[in-house]
Scaffold this motif. Structure first.
Motif, PDB file in Angstrom:
ATOM      1  N   ARG A  78     -23.666   0.731  12.596  1.00 28.61           N
ATOM      2  CA  ARG A  78     -22.794   0.602  13.406  1.00 28.61           C
ATOM      3  C   ARG A  78     -22.145   2.755  13.062  1.00 28.61           C
ATOM      4  N   LEU A  79     -22.094   3.118  13.985  1.00 31.57           N
ATOM      5  CA  LEU A  79     -21.194   4.109  12.949  1.00 31.57           C
ATOM      6  C   LEU A  79     -19.679   3.958  14.348  1.00 31.57           C
ATOM      7  N   LEU A  80     -19.132   4.853  12.862  1.00 28.18           N
ATOM      8  CA  LEU A  80     -16.986   4.198  13.100  1.00 28.18           C
ATOM      9  C   LEU A  80     -16.796   5.751  13.364  1.00 28.18           C
ATOM     10  N   PRO A  81     -15.382   6.165  13.682  1.00 29.49           N
ATOM     11  CA  PRO A  81     -14.844   7.411  13.845  1.00 29.49           C
ATOM     12  C   PRO A  81     -15.047   7.397  12.168  1.00 29.49           C
ATOM     13  N   PRO A  82     -15.733   8.922  12.086  1.00 26.85           N
ATOM     14  CA  PRO A  82     -15.943  10.030  11.139  1.00 26.85           C
ATOM     15  C   PRO A  82     -14.704  10.025  10.154  1.00 26.85           C
ATOM     16  N   VAL A  83     -13.103   9.717  10.668  1.00 25.65           N
ATOM     17  CA  VAL A  83     -12.127   9.824   9.892  1.00 25.65           C
ATOM     18  C   VAL A  83     -11.113   8.632  10.692  1.00 25.65           C
ATOM     19  N   LEU A  84     -10.467   8.385   9.591  1.00 28.20           N
ATOM     20  CA  LEU A  84      -9.138   7.622  10.119  1.00 28.20           C
ATOM     21  C   LEU A  84      -8.384   7.845   9.779  1.00 28.20           C
ATOM     22  N   PRO A  85      -7.900   9.251  10.765  1.00 21.19           N
ATOM     23  CA  PRO A  85      -6.418  10.268  10.402  1.00 21.19           C
ATOM     24  C   PRO A  85      -5.349   9.795  10.225  1.00 21.19           C
ATOM     25  N   ASN A  86      -4.235  10.462   9.072  1.00 17.87           N
ATOM     26  CA  ASN A  86      -3.654   9.868   8.889  1.00 17.87           C
ATOM     27  C   ASN A  86      -2.449   9.650  10.397  1.00 17.87           C
ATOM     28  N   LYS A  87      -2.433  11.637  11.142  1.00 20.04           N
ATOM     29  CA  LYS A  87      -1.758  11.317  12.196  1.00 20.04           C
ATOM     30  C   LYS A  87      -2.969  12.806  12.893  1.00 20.04           C
ATOM     31  N   ILE A  88      -2.712  12.893  13.837  1.00 17.69           N
ATOM     32  CA  ILE A  88      -3.883  13.987  15.182  1.00 17.69           C
ATOM     33  C   ILE A  88      -2.477  14.949  16.241  1.00 17.69           C
ATOM     34  N   VAL A  89      -2.829  15.616  15.340  1.00 18.00           N
ATOM     35  CA  VAL A  89      -2.250  16.876  16.123  1.00 18.00           C
ATOM     36  C   VAL A  89      -3.025  17.802  17.131  1.00 18.00           C
ATOM     37  N   ALA A  90      -2.749  17.847  18.291  1.00 17.18           N
ATOM     38  CA  ALA A  90      -3.349  17.943  19.806  1.00 17.18           C
ATOM     39  C   ALA A  90      -2.402  19.468  19.976  1.00 17.18           C
TER      40      ALA A  90
END
Length: 262
Positions: free
Chosen positions: A55-67
């Motif tokens: 099962r593919l998971l999110p490729p990373v678990l980020p500390n934060k996402i800056v958009a």
């Protein structure tokens, strides 16, 4: 190298994706399990598992996402906005992240959910005040993202936190591509197979170098943090039952289905 994060038999690991995703390519994609993590020196174990068995998971678990908002002029115009003098930055929480194949849950407080196909930058090392000539040194690679937005909430609330930060509002995947020139890639979004968005990263108002220099003037980025670089024109509504797919040249396709919140 394509680096995926996956689960198998209750265990989570990273692996290098081997094989071709090109139409008509022969052979099944396999994962060569990585010893360690991709944010430090690692080796390939030689132990391989078929992609179809994991099962593919999110490729990373980020500390934060800056958009970044309004980084494509045509997208700014389609919503009646001007291109800002300085990049518009906002955060999406780590709890908004889901992976390929995971559902996007339609928030109960919105009646106008939109897709936004984006190129995501994955940071590979801790960095602050990065000079332009060192930007490539802090990037691990790139992946596909969908900056799912409750448009009606965004328009009526001054802050975008709820509109863009609800659970499942940040699909990422299917994997990280480390060997890629991001300067002129095709970005496409389809809903139920119908094309909605089609743009090129060369149309960004501000380049990835511009964005990382700007962001790291203010904050430290950590390994695994993600930068969303903006969306091209063509954003539009999502409904319960829709299947939305983001495809970026040189990376692959991220597909998610919209479900009703239970």
């Amino acid at each position: 190298m394509r680096i995926a994060r996956f689960s198998i038999d209750g265990n989570v690991a990273f692996g290098a994706v081997e094989g071709s995703t090109a139409p008509g390519a022969e052979g099944e994609l396999v994962l060569d399990i990585i010893k360690g993590i991709p944010f430090a020196d690692f080796e390939l174990s030689g132990t391989k598992v078929p992609l179809s068995k994991v099962r593919l998971l999110p490729p990373v678990l980020p500390n934060k996402i800056v958009a970044i908002g309004r980084n494509y002029a045509e997208h700014a115009a389609e919503l009646g906005n001007e291109v800002p003098e300085a990049p518009i930055t906002f955060f999406k929480p780590s709890t908004s992240v889901v992976g390929p194949g995971d559902p996007i849950t339609y928030p109960s407080f919105s009646q106008d959910l939109h897709h936004e196909a984006e190129l995501a930058v994955v940071i590979g090392r801790m960095c602050r005040e990065v000079p332009r000539e060192r930007v490539k040194d802090v990037i691990l690679g790139y992946t596909c993202a969908n900056d799912v937005t409750a448009r009606d909430v965004q328009q009526r609330e001054k802050q975008w936190a709820r509109a863009k930060g609800f659970d499942s509002a940040c699909p990422l995947g299917p994997w990280i591509e480390t060997d890629l020139d991001p300067s002129d890639l095709t970005i496409q979004c389809t809903v139920n197979g119908e094309q909605r968005q089609l743009g090129r990263t060369s149309d960004m108002v501000r380049s990835i170098e511009d964005l990382i220099v700007h962001i790291t003037e203010a904050m430290t980025l950590l390994p695994g943090d993600v930068i969303l670089t903006g969306t091209p024109a063509g954003v539009g509504p999502l409904n319960v039952g829709d299947e939305v797919a983001v495809t970026i040249e040189g990376i692959g396709t991220l597909t998610n289905k919209v479900i009703k919140r239970g």
